[in-house]
Design a protein around this motif. Structure first.
Motif, mmCIF file in Angstrom:
data_model
loop_
_atom_site.group_PDB
_atom_site.id
_atom_site.type_symbol
_atom_site.label_atom_id
_atom_site.label_comp_id
_atom_site.label_asym_id
_atom_site.label_seq_id
_atom_site.Cartn_x
_atom_site.Cartn_y
_atom_site.Cartn_z
ATOM 1 N N ALA A 105 -9.573 -21.089 -83.195
ATOM 2 C CA ALA A 105 -10.490 -22.030 -82.547
ATOM 3 C C ALA A 105 -10.466 -23.390 -83.239
ATOM 4 O O ALA A 105 -11.120 -24.330 -82.786
ATOM 5 N N GLY A 106 -9.708 -23.505 -84.355
ATOM 6 C CA GLY A 106 -9.563 -24.775 -85.041
ATOM 7 C C GLY A 106 -10.719 -25.125 -85.951
ATOM 8 O O GLY A 106 -10.960 -26.307 -86.225
ATOM 9 N N LEU A 107 -11.446 -24.103 -86.457
ATOM 10 C CA LEU A 107 -12.595 -24.384 -87.319
ATOM 11 C C LEU A 107 -12.198 -24.734 -88.749
ATOM 12 O O LEU A 107 -13.021 -25.233 -89.514
ATOM 13 N N ALA A 113 2.315 -6.521 -67.912
ATOM 14 C CA ALA A 113 1.731 -7.521 -68.819
ATOM 15 C C ALA A 113 2.721 -8.661 -69.001
ATOM 16 O O ALA A 113 3.934 -8.480 -68.885
ATOM 17 N N SER A 114 2.189 -9.835 -69.271
ATOM 18 C CA SER A 114 3.012 -11.012 -69.557
ATOM 19 C C SER A 114 2.561 -11.626 -70.872
ATOM 20 O O SER A 114 1.412 -11.454 -71.286
ATOM 21 N N ILE A 115 3.479 -12.336 -71.527
ATOM 22 C CA ILE A 115 3.173 -12.960 -72.817
ATOM 23 C C ILE A 115 3.560 -14.437 -72.775
ATOM 24 O O ILE A 115 4.677 -14.783 -72.390
ATOM 25 N N GLY A 116 2.614 -15.285 -73.159
ATOM 26 C CA GLY A 116 2.888 -16.705 -73.322
ATOM 27 C C GLY A 116 3.063 -17.017 -74.801
ATOM 28 O O GLY A 116 2.363 -16.449 -75.641
ATOM 29 N N ILE A 117 4.007 -17.902 -75.137
ATOM 30 C CA ILE A 117 4.318 -18.203 -76.538
ATOM 31 C C ILE A 117 4.288 -19.719 -76.746
ATOM 32 O O ILE A 117 4.950 -20.465 -76.029
ATOM 33 N N GLY A 118 3.491 -20.134 -77.745
ATOM 34 C CA GLY A 118 3.393 -21.554 -78.071
ATOM 35 C C GLY A 118 4.532 -22.001 -78.966
ATOM 36 O O GLY A 118 5.434 -21.224 -79.297
ATOM 37 N N ARG A 119 4.476 -23.240 -79.382
ATOM 38 C CA ARG A 119 5.490 -23.777 -80.284
ATOM 39 C C ARG A 119 5.230 -23.313 -81.719
ATOM 40 O O ARG A 119 4.095 -23.079 -82.109
ATOM 41 N N ALA A 120 6.303 -23.199 -82.503
ATOM 42 C CA ALA A 120 6.181 -22.837 -83.914
ATOM 43 C C ALA A 120 5.522 -23.985 -84.675
ATOM 44 O O ALA A 120 5.723 -25.154 -84.345
ATOM 45 N N CYS A 121 4.705 -23.630 -85.680
ATOM 46 C CA CYS A 121 4.042 -24.682 -86.462
ATOM 47 C C CYS A 121 4.216 -24.390 -87.949
ATOM 48 O O CYS A 121 4.082 -23.255 -88.396
ATOM 49 N N SER A 122 4.522 -25.425 -88.698
ATOM 50 C CA SER A 122 4.759 -25.282 -90.132
ATOM 51 C C SER A 122 3.471 -25.351 -90.931
ATOM 52 O O SER A 122 3.445 -25.001 -92.110
ATOM 53 N N SER A 123 2.399 -25.799 -90.322
ATOM 54 C CA SER A 123 1.109 -25.890 -90.987
ATOM 55 C C SER A 123 0.164 -24.870 -90.375
ATOM 56 O O SER A 123 0.046 -24.773 -89.152
ATOM 57 N N ALA A 124 -0.519 -24.098 -91.222
ATOM 58 C CA ALA A 124 -1.424 -23.056 -90.726
ATOM 59 C C ALA A 124 -2.557 -23.651 -89.902
ATOM 60 O O ALA A 124 -3.040 -23.019 -88.957
ATOM 61 N N GLU A 153 -2.380 -25.898 -87.792
ATOM 62 C CA GLU A 153 -1.895 -26.298 -86.466
ATOM 63 C C GLU A 153 -1.783 -25.113 -85.514
ATOM 64 O O GLU A 153 -1.378 -25.272 -84.362
ATOM 65 N N LEU A 154 -2.135 -23.911 -85.986
ATOM 66 C CA LEU A 154 -1.946 -22.719 -85.159
ATOM 67 C C LEU A 154 -2.801 -22.773 -83.893
ATOM 68 O O LEU A 154 -2.442 -22.177 -82.878
ATOM 69 N N GLU A 155 -3.918 -23.482 -83.936
ATOM 70 C CA GLU A 155 -4.767 -23.635 -82.753
ATOM 71 C C GLU A 155 -3.957 -24.228 -81.600
ATOM 72 O O GLU A 155 -4.076 -23.790 -80.448
ATOM 73 N N ASP A 156 -3.121 -25.230 -81.905
ATOM 74 C CA ASP A 156 -2.316 -25.878 -80.865
ATOM 75 C C ASP A 156 -1.314 -24.890 -80.268
ATOM 76 O O ASP A 156 -1.101 -24.867 -79.052
ATOM 77 N N SER A 157 -0.694 -24.082 -81.133
ATOM 78 C CA SER A 157 0.272 -23.090 -80.653
ATOM 79 C C SER A 157 -0.411 -22.079 -79.737
ATOM 80 O O SER A 157 0.139 -21.676 -78.709
ATOM 81 N N TYR A 158 -1.627 -21.691 -80.092
ATOM 82 C CA TYR A 158 -2.404 -20.736 -79.277
ATOM 83 C C TYR A 158 -2.717 -21.327 -77.899
ATOM 84 O O TYR A 158 -2.546 -20.669 -76.866
ATOM 85 N N LYS A 159 -3.165 -22.574 -77.871
ATOM 86 C CA LYS A 159 -3.491 -23.218 -76.604
ATOM 87 C C LYS A 159 -2.245 -23.365 -75.728
ATOM 88 O O LYS A 159 -2.303 -23.228 -74.503
ATOM 89 N N GLU A 160 -1.111 -23.636 -76.368
ATOM 90 C CA GLU A 160 0.152 -23.739 -75.617
ATOM 91 C C GLU A 160 0.542 -22.388 -75.031
ATOM 92 O O GLU A 160 1.061 -22.314 -73.917
ATOM 93 N N ALA A 161 0.288 -21.305 -75.787
ATOM 94 C CA ALA A 161 0.600 -19.964 -75.282
ATOM 95 C C ALA A 161 -0.222 -19.662 -74.031
ATOM 96 O O ALA A 161 0.286 -19.098 -73.050
ATOM 97 N N LEU A 162 -1.499 -20.035 -74.061
ATOM 98 C CA LEU A 162 -2.344 -19.843 -72.878
ATOM 99 C C LEU A 162 -1.832 -20.676 -71.705
ATOM 100 O O LEU A 162 -1.797 -20.200 -70.561
#
Length: 539
Positions: free
Chosen positions: A158-160, A273-284, A286-295
């Motif tokens: 959630a980017g907290l 079932a289907s799976i969406g995958i976000g972009r890889a991120c080198s900073s922990a 930034e994982l929120e962005d990868s999650y939103k991209e997967a959605l």
């Protein structure tokens, strides 16, 4: 009950200290040992781990302060209360440095001794209560660790947490299988057509279903590249992959893992079932962005269908739209065919529309709005012809809800084909009786007015319909065009006049509605096969 060891090299003083109070009744202290020198006191404390060491400062082998220092170095929890015959303030300073609970000068005064022990016992009991509470809390934390871990993961995505150091401290505390420098990728798994898939299950079975899916994902993640998963909601299973293998979709380790997960769910649970995958991120952080991209990637199962693995980096943002010229021409043709009740043509037009809608991967809400516009435009046009059309169409809100509940373009297409099939067949049924009356009226108009200027537009005015519409229904009901029918009536009358009168060709031409005799002769020959004069002479 607190425990205590008494140490003094003089037996008489040692015994006096042991019996000076009823330690258990007054202080809740049990004496569990006594020592006659410093070395013995040290060894006994390390062995028995008492709460208190009550010791003389000056003893053979090792003094009380040295014992206290060694016990502190050995992490012994015993608190030290020192008796000293020395008035030197340096001893008191040393005792304070050793965090002694009390420093009592000889000769010992009972009120002073009692006060020191009461204070020491009070502090010890408070610390023990605090320690007990802390241990209970620690056990509660350990027992709730799975929930706390899941809550942390949800907050993470959630980017907290924006501070990278704090985030990695928490990742370490929750013993997640990641380390600094890892490239992380977020994925989201959802069941396809979720609502219809679970409607048949009881709540208990649904919970077992979620548990089974989570177990399957966890088992698959035990293989490289590995990662962790958790449930964000009923139909949102989040996966954090590590390290980054997303660079080669279809052949990479992440793709293989996703295929295995989807395959297991299909095989054992008979669900897609289907799976969406976000972009890889080198900073922990930034994982929120990868999650939103997967959605965001998952939304495109609208086009790809069930059982899809969708990488956000492979999806181009949809900004295209249908060409306005195509859309307006499509609507005009659809209205004409629909009003005529030409069901097959209506369905063929919709098939061509959906070929266009699917090809450029348009924005999904744009596609849905196009369909809504087509439905409501058609409804308005048909309502002008037949108020009973409401028997076929549901209310506006229900139609919109049906459209926006479609999770893929094939479902939306099926919905549209079904709705327009019902509309068209309804119109066709209505037209069967209504068109017969209209056709008879048109025939009468032609037969009565063939001798004067007679156009399709003029006929349309007399029957209160559009030229296109009467042309469509006339061809559908009779198999010939209205223009051909007018010509047939005129040529028929001309043949009759050629056969029964001596009128000139020019006069006959005028009587059957042709101002130009030459044009009349051309039309006559085209339809009869011979010139009017030859037709007359042949009779």
């Amino acid at each position: 009950m607190l425990t205590m060891i008494v140490a003094d090299d003089e037996p008489f003083i040692r015994k006096s200290l042991i019996h000076v109070f009823n330690w258990q009744e007054e202080f809740g202290i049990e004496i569990i040992g006594e020592a006659s020198d410093g070395q013995e006191a040290y060894e006994l404390c390390m062995e028995r781990q008492p709460d208190i060491l009550f010791t003389d400062i000056m003893m053979p082998m090792m003094g009380g302060l040295e014992v206290a220092e060694k016990l502190k170095a050995g992490n012994c929890r015993a608190r030290i209360i020192i008796i000293s015959g020395a008035q030197d303030f340096s001893y008191a300073q040393s005792a304070l440095k050793m965090n002694a609970e009390g420093y009592i000068l000889k000769p010992v005064k009972l009120p002073e001794l009692r006060e020191v022990f009461h204070e020491a016992v009070t502090r010890l009991r408070q610390e023990k209560d605090h320690q007990l509470n802390f241990e209970q809390l620690r056990k509660q934390v350990q027992s709730n660790m799975p929930l706390l871990r899941e809550k942390f993961l949800q907050n993470w995505l959630a980017g907290l947490y924006r501070d990278e150091g704090e985030l990695w401290d928490k990742i370490g505390y929750f013993q997640l299988p990641f380390k600094r420098g890892d490239v992380l990728t977020a994925g989201v798994l959802q069941l396809d057509d979720y609502q219809s898939a679970i409607d048949k299950f009881s709540e208990e079975y649904r919970q077992l279903l979620y548990f089974s899916i989570q177990n399957m994902i966890t088992e698959c993640l035990e293989k490289p590249p590995g990662g962790i998963s958790f449930v964000a909601s009923e139909n949102e299973f989040i996966v954090i992959f590590c390290p980054d293998q997303a660079a080669a979709p279809g052949t990479g380790a992440i793709s293989s893992l996703c295929e295995e997960i989807i395959g297991s769910i299909k095989k054992y649970l008979r669900l897609d079932a289907s799976i969406g995958i976000g972009r890889a991120c080198s900073s922990a952080s930034e994982l929120e962005d990868s999650y939103k991209e997967a959605l965001a990637a998952l939304v495109h199962t609208f086009y790809t269908g069930h059982g899809s693995i969708l990488y956000i980096k492979d999806i181009q943002p949809g900004t295209a739209a249908l060409q306005s010229t195509f859309f307006y021409k499509f609507q005009a043709r659809l209205m004409n065919e629909l009003k005529a009740g030409h069901t097959q043509q209506v369905l063929e037009l919709l098939e061509k529309l959906f070929d266009r809608l699917a090809a450029p991967k348009l924005q999904i809400d744009y596609v849905q709005s196009i369909c809504a516009e087509i439905i409501f435009t058609s409804a308005r046009a048909l309502y002008e012809l037949d108020e009973d059309i409401e028997q076929v169409l549901e209310d506006r809100l229900t139609i919109m809800d049906t459209l926006y509940r479609q999770k893929n373009i094939s479902g939306l297409k099926t919905c549209m084909l079904s709705l327009f099939y019902n509309l068209s067949t309804h119109v066709a049924g209505k037209n069967t009786s209504k068109n017969s009356k209209t056709i008879n009226r048109i025939r009468a108009i032609v037969q009565e007015g063939y001798a004067r200027e007679l156009s399709i537009a003029r006929i349309a005015e007399e029957v209160f319909l559009t030229p296109n519409y009467i042309s469509l229904i006339f061809k559908k009901e009779t198999g010939e065009t209205l223009t051909d029918y007018i010509t047939k009536i005129r040529i028929g009358k001309a043949k009759e006049l050629l056969h029964t009168t001596d009128l000139k060709i020019m006069e006959i031409s005028e009587r059957v509605g042709y101002e130009n005799p030459h044009y009349f002769s051309t039309v006559f020959k085209k339809n009869v096969g011979v010139h009017p004069l030859k037709y007359r002479s042949g009779k």
